[in-house]
Design an enzyme around this catalytic site. Structure first.
Site, mmCIF file in Angstrom:
data_model
loop_
_atom_site.group_PDB
_atom_site.id
_atom_site.type_symbol
_atom_site.label_atom_id
_atom_site.label_comp_id
_atom_site.label_asym_id
_atom_site.label_seq_id
_atom_site.Cartn_x
_atom_site.Cartn_y
_atom_site.Cartn_z
ATOM 1 N N GLN A 101 0.842 -1.206 0.000
ATOM 2 C CA GLN A 101 0.000 0.000 0.000
ATOM 3 C C GLN A 101 0.877 1.256 0.000
ATOM 4 O OE1 GLN A 101 -2.621 -0.539 3.446
ATOM 5 N NE2 GLN A 101 -4.338 -0.939 2.066
ATOM 6 N N ASP A 124 3.773 0.666 12.228
ATOM 7 C CA ASP A 124 2.722 0.042 13.031
ATOM 8 C C ASP A 124 2.151 1.087 13.984
ATOM 9 O OD1 ASP A 124 1.106 -1.452 14.670
ATOM 10 O OD2 ASP A 124 2.580 -3.041 15.021
ATOM 11 N N ALA A 125 0.851 1.290 13.920
ATOM 12 C CA ALA A 125 0.194 2.305 14.744
ATOM 13 C C ALA A 125 0.275 1.988 16.232
ATOM 14 C CB ALA A 125 -1.265 2.433 14.329
ATOM 15 N N GLU A 142 -11.428 3.693 9.478
ATOM 16 C CA GLU A 142 -11.595 2.235 9.418
ATOM 17 C C GLU A 142 -10.278 1.475 9.449
ATOM 18 O OE1 GLU A 142 -14.490 1.140 6.384
ATOM 19 O OE2 GLU A 142 -15.730 2.822 7.037
ATOM 20 N N HIS A 146 -8.397 -3.213 13.131
ATOM 21 C CA HIS A 146 -7.404 -4.242 12.786
ATOM 22 C C HIS A 146 -6.294 -4.331 13.834
ATOM 23 C CE1 HIS A 146 -8.845 -4.863 8.716
ATOM 24 N NE2 HIS A 146 -8.623 -3.624 8.356
HETATM 25 N N1 SAH Z 1 -7.958 4.607 5.822
HETATM 26 C C1 SAH Z 1 -7.820 4.021 4.497
HETATM 27 C C2 SAH Z 1 -7.580 2.511 4.542
HETATM 28 C C3 SAH Z 1 -8.547 1.706 5.388
HETATM 29 S S1 SAH Z 1 -8.125 -0.036 5.300
HETATM 30 C C4 SAH Z 1 -9.040 4.339 3.675
HETATM 31 O O1 SAH Z 1 -10.050 4.717 4.257
HETATM 32 O O2 SAH Z 1 -8.992 4.231 2.464
HETATM 33 C C5 SAH Z 1 -7.228 -0.281 6.837
HETATM 34 C C6 SAH Z 1 -5.829 0.296 6.831
HETATM 35 O O3 SAH Z 1 -5.259 0.109 8.123
HETATM 36 C C7 SAH Z 1 -4.859 -0.325 5.853
HETATM 37 O O4 SAH Z 1 -4.130 0.705 5.205
HETATM 38 C C8 SAH Z 1 -3.888 -1.117 6.739
HETATM 39 O O5 SAH Z 1 -2.596 -1.215 6.180
HETATM 40 C C9 SAH Z 1 -3.907 -0.254 7.979
HETATM 41 N N2 SAH Z 1 -3.494 -0.929 9.215
HETATM 42 C C10 SAH Z 1 -4.038 -2.001 9.797
HETATM 43 N N3 SAH Z 1 -3.380 -2.354 10.923
HETATM 44 C C11 SAH Z 1 -2.386 -1.434 11.068
HETATM 45 C C12 SAH Z 1 -1.368 -1.218 12.035
HETATM 46 N N4 SAH Z 1 -1.210 -2.031 13.094
HETATM 47 N N5 SAH Z 1 -0.547 -0.153 11.875
HETATM 48 C C13 SAH Z 1 -0.673 0.682 10.811
HETATM 49 N N6 SAH Z 1 -1.614 0.521 9.861
HETATM 50 C C14 SAH Z 1 -2.458 -0.518 9.981
#
Ligand code: SAH
Length: 273
Positions: A101, A124-125, A142, A146
């Site tokens: 991505q 990583d968030a 969204e 995750h």
């Molecule tokens: N906000 C974007 C993508 C949503 S999809 C939109 O609305 O288009 C979820 C996103 O969360 C993806 O980019 C995925 O890579 C990210 N993500 C999931 N877990 C994560 C983590 N632990 N740290 C950073 N990013 C994460």
């Protein structure tokens, strides 16, 4: 799918899931990877438009000015970041756990002439790679569902926000106990997308524990989740290459249309001055 691979952490699994999604043609979704927002009397608006509307509603809540520094947590393909930058003049930094991505988001921003105004990096968030008080605002569309520990992510966001800085996010939460006959569908959806549902009752205490003050808790389930699942169930074939399981075990948006307890919240909060 690889969610059963016990040697990878949840963020690593999620990164691989989004690497697979990135390989798909996303032209049809306009590049944004989130649900739409519709007026209840006009759910015919296409998902692409309704998804931009949700981005715009969240952007408004950040009260951005030109030159502000914004962090987009879980930035996907960078479509929302580019839209925010163009519409507000802010500088947007996006992070995501999927390396593909980040590569794609960077290419797309360059092609759009936004290279100086938006930037993307892998991270990583749960451990944001930024100093304290380095952003005027944070958006997380969204993505937090995750992440293995919402409270840790909110604490990290609080840390990187300047005092008085605002956060807006969308998250999935349980509006009530999932009825027994719907549990299997919800579990499949959560498993296939490697997500958890937040506890609706704990959200406000959790924000407080993370040092954030709530400004708005807007339950957007009816305007967002239901019409999105309705539209997705009419265009379900798009996800087929991602889920390589037998068809009868695969997530199906049609199963989710009438699960009232599967909620979505648009939340706005502030770091106290
Ligand atoms: N906000 C974007 C993508 C949503 S999809 C939109 O609305 O288009 C979820 C996103 O969360 C993806 O980019 C995925 O890579 C990210 N993500 C999931 N877990 C994560 C983590 N632990 N740290 C950073 N990013 C994460």
């Amino acid at each position: 799918m690889s969610a059963q691979n016990a040697t990878l952490s949840v963020p690593e699994e999620v990164g691989l899931l989004y690497d697979r999604l990135t390989a798909l043609d996303t032209e049809g979704t306009g590049g944004s990877l989130h649900l739409g927002f519709w007026d209840l009397d006009n759910t015919e608006v296409p998902l692409v438009e309704a998804a931009d509307r949700l981005t715009d509603m969240m952007t408004e809540r950040l009260r951005l000015e030109a030159g502000h520094k914004v962090l987009d947590v879980g930035c996907g393909l960078g479509q929302p970041a580019g839209r925010i930058a163009r519409r507000t003049g802010a500088h947007v930094t996006g992070i995501a756990i999927s390396r593909d991505q980040i590569t794609r988001a960077t290419e797309l921003a360059e092609a759009d002439g936004l290279a100086g105004q938006v930037e993307f990096q892998h991270g990583d968030a749960m451990n944001l790679p930024f100093p304290d008080a380095s952003f005027d605002a944070v958006i997380a569309i969204e993505s937090i569902f995750h992440m293995p520990d919402r409270e840790q992510v909110l604490s990290e966001i609080q840390r990187v926000l300047k005092p008085g800085g605002r956060l807006t996010l969308t998250d999935f939460f349980a509006r009530g106990p999932i009825p027994a006959d719907k549990q299997e569908h919800v579990d499949r959806c959560l498993r296939d997308f490697i997500m958890t549902l937040a506890d609706g009752d704990d959200y406000l205490p959790m924000l407080r524990r993370a040092g954030l003050r709530i400004a708005e808790f807007f339950d957007i389930t009816e305007q967002s989740v239901r019409p999105t699942f309705q539209q997705m169930s009419q265009a379900n074939d798009q996800l087929d290459p991602v889920f390589d399981e037998e068809a009868d075990k695969k997530f199906s948006p049609a199963d989710m249309v009438d699960v009232d307890e599967f909620g979505s919240v648009l939340l706005t909060a502030e770091k106290p001055r």
